[in-house]
Enzyme design. Structure first.
Site, PDB file in Angstrom:
ATOM      1  CE  LYS A 240      -3.680  -3.055   1.466  1.00  0.00           C
ATOM      2  NZ  LYS A 240      -4.507  -2.630   3.083  1.00  0.00           N
TER       3      LYS A 240
ATOM      4  CD  GLN B 191      -3.711  -4.299   6.544  1.00  0.00           C
ATOM      5  OE1 GLN B 191      -3.614  -3.218   5.687  1.00  0.00           O
ATOM      6  NE2 GLN B 191      -3.892  -5.634   6.005  1.00  0.00           N
TER       7      GLN B 191
ATOM      8  CG  ASP C 251     -10.242  -0.440   4.237  1.00  0.00           C
ATOM      9  OD1 ASP C 251      -9.797  -1.011   3.255  1.00  0.00           O
ATOM     10  OD2 ASP C 251      -9.585  -0.270   5.846  1.00  0.00           O
TER      11      ASP C 251
HETATM   12  N1  GUN Z   1      -6.953  -6.486   6.000  1.00  0.00           N
HETATM   13  C1  GUN Z   1      -7.438  -7.658   4.333  1.00  0.00           C
HETATM   14  N2  GUN Z   1      -8.130  -6.710   3.811  1.00  0.00           N
HETATM   15  C2  GUN Z   1      -8.038  -5.760   4.046  1.00  0.00           C
HETATM   16  C3  GUN Z   1      -8.956  -4.134   4.118  1.00  0.00           C
HETATM   17  O1  GUN Z   1      -9.417  -4.367   2.375  1.00  0.00           O
HETATM   18  N3  GUN Z   1      -8.882  -3.413   4.085  1.00  0.00           N
HETATM   19  C4  GUN Z   1      -7.965  -3.107   5.435  1.00  0.00           C
HETATM   20  N4  GUN Z   1      -7.790  -2.327   6.797  1.00  0.00           N
HETATM   21  N5  GUN Z   1      -7.261  -4.408   6.029  1.00  0.00           N
HETATM   22  C5  GUN Z   1      -7.606  -5.316   5.755  1.00  0.00           C
END
Ligand code: GUN
Length: 282
Positions: A53, A97, A120
């Site tokens: 990311k 996350q 998100d």
């Molecule tokens: N962990 C796995 N996929 C995601 C996601 O799309 N967003 C977040 N914040 N954590 C994750």
């Protein structure tokens, strides 16, 4: 003959567009688009996702603020961190996350993130708007799937779409997006009585269950569009999706590979959402 939906190529195209828009934003408002990424503890899969990311932010010119917080952080300490990001003007979007450590109540943490910084698309307001068909920030993976269908001119209206998996992050918003695009939508899950029969009805089959090769060729209708959101390891440790790709592809009109399908689109949509939060705040 099936066609492969090339998520990697589409993601690269989209990132070039996002990069351009981020530059325009900087020129117009004299500030960077800022994304905070918060990771707690040492989960190795999460560490890879977070690294990717941050790399994607660099690629498109978004300023990332990465916070690696200790595994044993208390609920109160983590709340204070998030509250500081909520009031920080340099930060447009906040991503925490998941998963968080077991001793942390994730819901309480996520609820601190206001809708306008919710990159998100997890908060009640954004999910509520999605259900109402209003413009909102949409969870990255399902949003990426819709972009793939659009870019390949795959019609959705009037089609039978079957979503396998009902997670709050992927399955449910995926079903809602397909419904908003006028598909006739069925959602299957672990208690579905006859999964094969349901899947065989699908013109568009979207699978997000996290089980290697769960969907076999006998479960797929001739000419179906198959979207595989899974990311698993097979018996030999090789990366594979939730779909038995080699056999299923022969029955499809379109199919996404793993890797190189939905995966690259997810982070691209995060960049898209971060830009969206910045634009909405101005
Ligand atoms: N962990 C796995 N996929 C995601 C996601 O799309 N967003 C977040 N914040 N954590 C994750």
């Amino acid at each position: 003959m099936y066609k492969i939906i090339d998520g990697k190529a589409l993601a690269a195209d989209m990132r070039a567009d996002i990069k351009h828009s981020v530059e325009l934003y900087r020129n117009e408002y004299g500030r960077d688009v800022g994304l905070a990424v918060v990771m707690v503890g040492e989960n190795s899969a999460s560490a890879i996702y977070v690294r990717n990311k941050i790399k994607a932010c660099e690629e498109v010119g978004i300023k990332s603020f990465a916070y690696y917080l200790p595994q044993d952080i208390s609920q109160e300490q983590l709340k204070e961190h998030i509250k500081a990001l909520v009031t920080d003007d340099k930060i447009d979007g906040i991503l925490v996350q998941l998963p968080l450590p077991d001793h942390i109540c994730a819901d309480e943490i996520l609820r601190l993130i206001p809708a306008e910084k919710d990159v998100d698309g997890f908060c009640e307001e954004n999910i509520g708007k999605l259900c109402l068909g209003e413009k909102s920030i949409v969870s990255c993976t399902p949003n990426g799937v819709m972009k793939m269908l659009e870019r390949y001119n795959i019609p959705v209206a009037g089609k039978r779409a079957v979503v396998v998996g009902r997670s709050a992050i992927v399955g449910k918003p995926m079903a809602m997006l397909l419904l908003n695009a006028d598909a006739t939508v069925t959602v299957c899950h672990s208690k579905t009585v006859n999964l094969k029969e349901e899947c065989l009805n699908a013109d568009i089959l979207v699978v997000a269950v996290g089980r290697a090769k769960k969907i076999t060729a006998d479960m797929v209708k001739e000419g179906a569009v198959v979207i595989d959101i899974g990311m698993n390891r097979d018996k030999n440790g090789k990366l594979c999706g939730d779909v038995d790709y080699e056999k299923v592809k022969e029955k499809c009109s379109y199919i996404t590979p793993v890797p190189g399908g939905v995966g690259p689109m997810t982070i691209t949509m995060l960049m898209h959402n971060a830009l969206q939060t910045a634009v909405m705040r101005r």
